[in-house]
Design a protein around this motif. Structure first.
Motif, short mmCIF file in Angstrom:
data_model
loop_
_atom_site.label_atom_id
_atom_site.label_comp_id
_atom_site.label_asym_id
_atom_site.label_seq_id
_atom_site.Cartn_x
_atom_site.Cartn_y
_atom_site.Cartn_z
N ARG A 175 40.62 30.22 53.08
CA ARG A 175 40.24 31.59 53.38
C ARG A 175 41.22 32.65 52.87
NH1 ARG A 175 35.74 31.77 55.93
NH2 ARG A 175 35.96 33.88 56.75
N THR A 176 42.15 32.27 52.01
CA THR A 176 43.08 33.23 51.41
C THR A 176 43.31 32.88 49.95
OG1 THR A 176 45.04 31.96 52.02
CG2 THR A 176 44.33 33.66 53.57
N LEU A 177 43.76 33.87 49.18
CA LEU A 177 44.12 33.60 47.79
C LEU A 177 45.23 34.54 47.36
CD1 LEU A 177 42.82 35.98 45.79
CD2 LEU A 177 40.73 34.75 46.30
N LYS A 178 45.90 34.16 46.30
CA LYS A 178 46.93 34.99 45.69
C LYS A 178 46.57 35.15 44.22
CE LYS A 178 51.89 35.61 45.20
NZ LYS A 178 51.77 37.05 45.31
N PRO A 179 46.06 36.34 43.83
CA PRO A 179 45.65 36.55 42.44
C PRO A 179 46.82 36.40 41.48
CG PRO A 179 44.79 38.27 43.85
CD PRO A 179 45.78 37.49 44.66
N GLU A 180 46.48 35.95 40.27
CA GLU A 180 47.48 35.77 39.22
C GLU A 180 46.96 36.39 37.94
OE1 GLU A 180 47.91 31.55 38.95
OE2 GLU A 180 48.87 31.36 40.90
N GLY A 181 47.82 36.43 36.92
CA GLY A 181 47.42 36.85 35.58
C GLY A 181 46.85 38.26 35.53
N LYS A 182 45.81 38.43 34.72
CA LYS A 182 45.22 39.75 34.47
C LYS A 182 44.68 40.37 35.76
CE LYS A 182 44.15 42.96 31.49
NZ LYS A 182 45.17 43.77 30.86
N ILE A 183 44.08 39.55 36.63
CA ILE A 183 43.56 40.09 37.89
C ILE A 183 44.70 40.68 38.71
CG2 ILE A 183 42.52 39.47 40.12
CD1 ILE A 183 40.57 37.69 38.57
N ALA A 184 45.82 39.99 38.78
CA ALA A 184 46.99 40.52 39.50
C ALA A 184 47.48 41.81 38.84
CB ALA A 184 48.10 39.48 39.54
N GLU A 185 47.47 41.85 37.50
CA GLU A 185 47.90 43.06 36.79
C GLU A 185 47.03 44.26 37.13
OE1 GLU A 185 48.18 42.56 32.52
OE2 GLU A 185 49.15 40.61 32.76
N VAL A 186 45.71 44.04 37.14
CA VAL A 186 44.79 45.14 37.45
C VAL A 186 45.00 45.59 38.90
CG1 VAL A 186 42.37 45.87 37.64
CG2 VAL A 186 43.09 44.43 35.71
N LEU A 187 45.12 44.66 39.83
CA LEU A 187 45.35 45.02 41.23
C LEU A 187 46.65 45.82 41.38
CD1 LEU A 187 44.29 41.71 43.02
CD2 LEU A 187 43.13 43.92 43.16
N THR A 188 47.69 45.38 40.69
CA THR A 188 48.98 46.09 40.74
C THR A 188 48.84 47.49 40.17
OG1 THR A 188 50.17 43.99 40.59
CG2 THR A 188 51.41 45.97 40.04
N SER A 189 48.03 47.66 39.12
CA SER A 189 47.84 48.99 38.53
C SER A 189 47.16 49.95 39.51
CB SER A 189 47.03 48.90 37.23
OG SER A 189 45.66 48.69 37.49
N TYR A 190 46.48 49.40 40.52
CA TYR A 190 45.87 50.22 41.58
C TYR A 190 46.75 50.29 42.82
CZ TYR A 190 41.35 50.77 39.27
OH TYR A 190 40.34 51.13 38.41
N ASP A 191 48.02 49.88 42.68
CA ASP A 191 49.00 49.90 43.78
C ASP A 191 48.60 49.02 44.95
OD1 ASP A 191 50.72 51.70 42.45
OD2 ASP A 191 49.50 53.40 43.11
N ILE A 192 47.95 47.89 44.67
CA ILE A 192 47.64 46.91 45.71
C ILE A 192 48.88 46.05 45.91
CG2 ILE A 192 46.18 44.97 46.38
CD1 ILE A 192 44.69 47.68 46.26
N ASP A 193 49.32 45.93 47.14
CA ASP A 193 50.50 45.13 47.48
C ASP A 193 50.11 43.65 47.50
OD1 ASP A 193 52.70 43.88 48.55
OD2 ASP A 193 52.84 45.18 50.32
N LEU A 194 50.52 42.92 46.48
CA LEU A 194 50.13 41.51 46.36
C LEU A 194 50.90 40.60 47.31
CD1 LEU A 194 49.60 41.16 42.51
CD2 LEU A 194 47.94 41.68 44.30
N THR A 195 51.82 41.17 48.09
CA THR A 195 52.47 40.34 49.11
C THR A 195 51.60 40.25 50.37
OG1 THR A 195 53.71 42.18 50.10
CG2 THR A 195 54.76 40.98 48.27
N LEU A 196 50.61 41.13 50.48
CA LEU A 196 49.69 41.07 51.63
C LEU A 196 48.69 39.94 51.42
CD1 LEU A 196 48.86 44.88 52.04
CD2 LEU A 196 50.43 43.51 53.43
N PRO A 197 48.33 39.23 52.48
CA PRO A 197 47.32 38.18 52.33
C PRO A 197 45.97 38.77 51.92
CG PRO A 197 48.40 38.06 54.49
CD PRO A 197 48.84 39.33 53.84
N ILE A 198 45.33 38.13 50.96
CA ILE A 198 43.98 38.51 50.56
C ILE A 198 43.07 37.41 51.08
CG2 ILE A 198 42.45 38.96 48.61
CD1 ILE A 198 44.88 40.08 47.11
N GLN A 199 42.13 37.79 51.94
CA GLN A 199 41.39 36.79 52.70
C GLN A 199 39.87 36.97 52.59
OE1 GLN A 199 43.48 37.70 56.29
NE2 GLN A 199 42.00 39.22 56.97
N VAL A 200 39.15 35.93 52.96
CA VAL A 200 37.69 35.96 52.95
C VAL A 200 37.19 36.92 54.03
CG1 VAL A 200 35.59 34.63 53.39
CG2 VAL A 200 37.45 33.60 52.08
#
Length: 195
Positions: free
Chosen positions: A94-119
């Protein structure tokens, strides 16, 4: 990993409109398939707040992670293929940690990738598709929470061709144009989560 601009037009249908389109456009001649969409966000819905949508889609024993982001009036899809067992593990956990290009796009929108991303929501769709000129006509029947809905989609390589075909179908079949939130919004709404 790839990216593409999604040019599509959608309209919710009644069950009888769906059946009429299915018959009129001879969709019985085409194979339907089932796909599962599992939608993810942070606990405080930081993706939703930025008009982003992150999902894992499973169809035909294949899996893909997709991030949809706003792009010039349409959506930019960033896709990352997953191994089926990897996707099932992410969904089960029920959780994931994006990587690669998806992580890059999320970061460009100031999404904190240390927060859990969940279903947060799941949706199952029976889909049938038909190529028409430079477009794809899609009929969907979707199940989520305790609801079922029906939808027409026209996907096209250009906005002009997509709009023309979409408008033509609605006019010829006397289907009123309806405001049609995307699937993630409908799945969230069924859970009383404003999207």
């Amino acid at each position: 990993m790839n990216q593409n601009i999604e040019i599509e037009y959608k309209n919710l249908l009644t069950e009888s409109e769906y059946a009429g389109l299915y018959k009129t456009l001879n969709f019985a001649e085409y194979n339907s398939f089932v796909q599962e969409n599992i939608y993810f966000d942070t606990k405080d819905f930081s993706l939703k707040q930025k008009r982003l949508a992150l999902r894992i889609r499973i169809k035909d024993q294949q899996a893909e992670m997709t991030l949809k982001s706003p792009h010039k009036g349409h959506l930019l899809e960033t896709n990352h293929m997953l191994q089926l067992d990897e996707a099932r593990t992410l969904i089960k956990n029920r959780t994931l940690k994006p990587e690669g290009k998806i992580a890059e796009v999320l970061t460009s929108y100031d999404i904190d990738l240390t927060l859990p991303i969940q279903v947060f929501a799941q949706l199952k769709t029976k889909r049938v598709e038909k190529a028409e000129k430079n477009s794809l006509i899609v009929l969907d029947k979707s199940w989520y929470a305790d609801q079922v809905d029906y939808e027409l989609e026209v996907e096209s390589s250009t906005a002009a061709e997509g709009t023309e075909l979409f408008e033509q179908l609605l006019k010829e079949l006397h289907i009123p144009k309806r405001e049609t939130p995307n699937k993630i919004a409908r799945a969230f709404a069924a859970l009383n989560i404003e999207y």
